[in-house]
Design a protein around this motif. Structure first.
Motif, PDB file in Angstrom:
ATOM      1  N   PRO A  45       0.827  -1.211   0.000  1.00 22.66           N
ATOM      2  CA  PRO A  45       0.000   0.000   0.000  1.00 22.66           C
ATOM      3  C   PRO A  45       0.862   1.262   0.000  1.00 22.66           C
ATOM      4  N   TYR A  46       0.296   2.345  -0.501  1.00 23.58           N
ATOM      5  CA  TYR A  46       0.987   3.640  -0.522  1.00 23.58           C
ATOM      6  C   TYR A  46       1.364   4.002   0.912  1.00 23.58           C
ATOM      7  N   PRO A  47       2.656   4.231   1.197  1.00 30.28           N
ATOM      8  CA  PRO A  47       3.095   4.408   2.586  1.00 30.28           C
ATOM      9  C   PRO A  47       3.023   5.824   3.150  1.00 30.28           C
ATOM     10  N   PHE A  48       2.659   6.801   2.334  1.00 31.17           N
ATOM     11  CA  PHE A  48       2.702   8.189   2.776  1.00 31.17           C
ATOM     12  C   PHE A  48       1.304   8.763   2.944  1.00 31.17           C
ATOM     13  N   THR A  49       1.178   9.815   3.754  1.00 27.96           N
ATOM     14  CA  THR A  49      -0.117  10.444   3.985  1.00 27.96           C
ATOM     15  C   THR A  49      -0.435  11.503   2.938  1.00 27.96           C
ATOM     16  N   THR A  50       0.529  11.792   2.076  1.00 27.46           N
ATOM     17  CA  THR A  50       0.341  12.802   1.041  1.00 27.46           C
ATOM     18  C   THR A  50       1.220  12.452  -0.163  1.00 27.46           C
ATOM     19  N   ASP A  51       1.024  13.136  -1.249  1.00 29.67           N
ATOM     20  CA  ASP A  51       1.845  12.926  -2.432  1.00 29.67           C
ATOM     21  C   ASP A  51       3.124  13.743  -2.302  1.00 29.67           C
ATOM     22  N   GLY A  52       4.140  13.346  -3.029  1.00 32.21           N
ATOM     23  CA  GLY A  52       5.397  14.070  -2.940  1.00 32.21           C
ATOM     24  C   GLY A  52       6.466  13.479  -3.825  1.00 32.21           C
ATOM     25  N   LEU A  83      14.115   7.661   4.881  1.00 36.92           N
ATOM     26  CA  LEU A  83      13.413   6.400   4.666  1.00 36.92           C
ATOM     27  C   LEU A  83      14.301   5.182   4.895  1.00 36.92           C
ATOM     28  N   ASN A  84      15.611   5.383   4.970  1.00 35.34           N
ATOM     29  CA  ASN A  84      16.508   4.242   5.206  1.00 35.34           C
ATOM     30  C   ASN A  84      17.545   4.618   6.262  1.00 35.34           C
ATOM     31  N   LYS A  85      18.289   3.614   6.703  1.00 34.16           N
ATOM     32  CA  LYS A  85      19.283   3.812   7.761  1.00 34.16           C
ATOM     33  C   LYS A  85      20.369   4.803   7.351  1.00 34.16           C
ATOM     34  N   ALA A  86      20.828   4.736   6.105  1.00 36.76           N
ATOM     35  CA  ALA A  86      21.876   5.655   5.642  1.00 36.76           C
ATOM     36  C   ALA A  86      21.415   7.105   5.767  1.00 36.76           C
ATOM     37  N   ALA A  87      20.157   7.375   5.446  1.00 35.87           N
ATOM     38  CA  ALA A  87      19.628   8.740   5.550  1.00 35.87           C
ATOM     39  C   ALA A  87      19.511   9.173   7.010  1.00 35.87           C
ATOM     40  N   ALA A  88      18.997   8.290   7.853  1.00 33.95           N
ATOM     41  CA  ALA A  88      18.869   8.616   9.275  1.00 33.95           C
ATOM     42  C   ALA A  88      20.243   8.855   9.898  1.00 33.95           C
ATOM     43  N   PRO A 101       6.633  18.214   7.179  1.00 35.99           N
ATOM     44  CA  PRO A 101       5.625  17.506   7.973  1.00 35.99           C
ATOM     45  C   PRO A 101       5.828  15.993   7.874  1.00 35.99           C
ATOM     46  N   TYR A 102       5.666  15.333   8.982  1.00 31.96           N
ATOM     47  CA  TYR A 102       5.805  13.876   9.001  1.00 31.96           C
ATOM     48  C   TYR A 102       4.702  13.284   8.134  1.00 31.96           C
ATOM     49  N   SER A 103       5.079  12.542   7.139  1.00 28.71           N
ATOM     50  CA  SER A 103       4.096  12.090   6.160  1.00 28.71           C
ATOM     51  C   SER A 103       4.160  10.600   5.864  1.00 28.71           C
ATOM     52  N   ILE A 104       4.567   9.805   6.838  1.00 27.37           N
ATOM     53  CA  ILE A 104       4.573   8.350   6.667  1.00 27.37           C
ATOM     54  C   ILE A 104       3.396   7.802   7.453  1.00 27.37           C
ATOM     55  N   LYS A 105       2.597   6.964   6.806  1.00 33.34           N
ATOM     56  CA  LYS A 105       1.460   6.372   7.493  1.00 33.34           C
ATOM     57  C   LYS A 105       1.964   5.456   8.605  1.00 33.34           C
ATOM     58  N   GLU A 106       1.257   5.439   9.716  1.00 29.67           N
ATOM     59  CA  GLU A 106       1.642   4.612  10.844  1.00 29.67           C
ATOM     60  C   GLU A 106       1.647   3.138  10.439  1.00 29.67           C
ATOM     61  N   GLY A 107       2.739   2.454  10.740  1.00 25.15           N
ATOM     62  CA  GLY A 107       2.864   1.031  10.430  1.00 25.15           C
ATOM     63  C   GLY A 107       3.117   0.728   8.963  1.00 25.15           C
ATOM     64  N   ALA A 108       3.422   1.748   8.167  1.00 27.03           N
ATOM     65  CA  ALA A 108       3.614   1.564   6.723  1.00 27.03           C
ATOM     66  C   ALA A 108       4.859   0.730   6.425  1.00 27.03           C
ATOM     67  N   ASP A 109       4.765  -0.065   5.385  1.00 26.08           N
ATOM     68  CA  ASP A 109       5.902  -0.832   4.877  1.00 26.08           C
ATOM     69  C   ASP A 109       6.659   0.087   3.913  1.00 26.08           C
ATOM     70  N   LEU A 110       7.868   0.468   4.281  1.00 24.11           N
ATOM     71  CA  LEU A 110       8.657   1.397   3.469  1.00 24.11           C
ATOM     72  C   LEU A 110       9.591   0.686   2.495  1.00 24.11           C
ATOM     73  N   SER A 111       9.560  -0.637   2.455  1.00 25.24           N
ATOM     74  CA  SER A 111      10.529  -1.375   1.638  1.00 25.24           C
ATOM     75  C   SER A 111      10.470  -0.987   0.162  1.00 25.24           C
ATOM     76  N   GLU A 112       9.289  -0.856  -0.402  1.00 25.60           N
ATOM     77  CA  GLU A 112       9.201  -0.491  -1.822  1.00 25.60           C
ATOM     78  C   GLU A 112       9.563   0.972  -2.056  1.00 25.60           C
ATOM     79  N   ALA A 113       9.249   1.837  -1.112  1.00 22.82           N
ATOM     80  CA  ALA A 113       9.617   3.246  -1.245  1.00 22.82           C
ATOM     81  C   ALA A 113      11.133   3.390  -1.218  1.00 22.82           C
ATOM     82  N   VAL A 114      11.792   2.648  -0.342  1.00 21.54           N
ATOM     83  CA  VAL A 114      13.258   2.671  -0.284  1.00 21.54           C
ATOM     84  C   VAL A 114      13.827   2.107  -1.580  1.00 21.54           C
ATOM     85  N   LYS A 115      13.237   1.037  -2.075  1.00 25.63           N
ATOM     86  CA  LYS A 115      13.687   0.431  -3.333  1.00 25.63           C
ATOM     87  C   LYS A 115      13.588   1.440  -4.484  1.00 25.63           C
ATOM     88  N   VAL A 116      12.499   2.201  -4.520  1.00 24.82           N
ATOM     89  CA  VAL A 116      12.322   3.232  -5.553  1.00 24.82           C
ATOM     90  C   VAL A 116      13.457   4.249  -5.456  1.00 24.82           C
TER      91      VAL A 116
END
Length: 123
Positions: A45-52, A83-88, A101-116
């Motif tokens: 599912p789309y992991p963010f609360t908004t487009d960007g 979105l990944n450890k290197a960025a953090a 603004p914090y825009s990641i949905k709670e409990g979202a799977d970020l694996s595909e977003a990181v892959k992108v």
């Protein structure tokens, strides 16, 4: 088909520009993400609360950093959500914090977003 939808589809351009100097090689890029189009190319599912925009920055010494910036906050002074450890790790190392603004949905799977984001820098 609404004009905004056609315009939004046209915006899906991926850019990645390597620097010419090998001693300080740097690569960055971005791609637009939109909830309406996410499901066509992704299984999660789309992991963010908004487009960007998902962006990446690659420094040979630190790895590929992947960030999300919501529309309206995509500018030089914005610090995206890591979105990944290197960025953090990069933000922590530089004493910086995201200022969008914090825009990641709670409990979202970020694996595909990181892959992108990784694909943008490796393209």
């Amino acid at each position: 088909m609404p004009r905004w939808l056609i315009g939004a589809a046209a915006v899906f351009i991926v850019a990645c520009t390597p620097a010419q100097e090998d001693s300080n090689k740097f690569v960055s890029g971005h791609t637009v993400v939109h909830e309406v189009f996410w499901g066509a190319d992704h299984d999660t599912p789309y992991p963010f609360t908004t487009d960007g925009e998902i962006s990446c920055v690659y420094y040979p010494d630190f790895g590929i950093e992947v960030y999300f910036e919501p529309f309206g906050y995509i500018e030089d002074s914005s610090i995206g959500t890591p979105l990944n450890k290197a960025a953090a790790d990069a933000l922590k190392r530089d004493g910086m914090e995201p200022n969008v603004p914090y825009s990641i949905k709670e409990g979202a799977d970020l694996s595909e977003a990181v892959k992108v984001g990784l694909q943008v820098c490796l393209a």
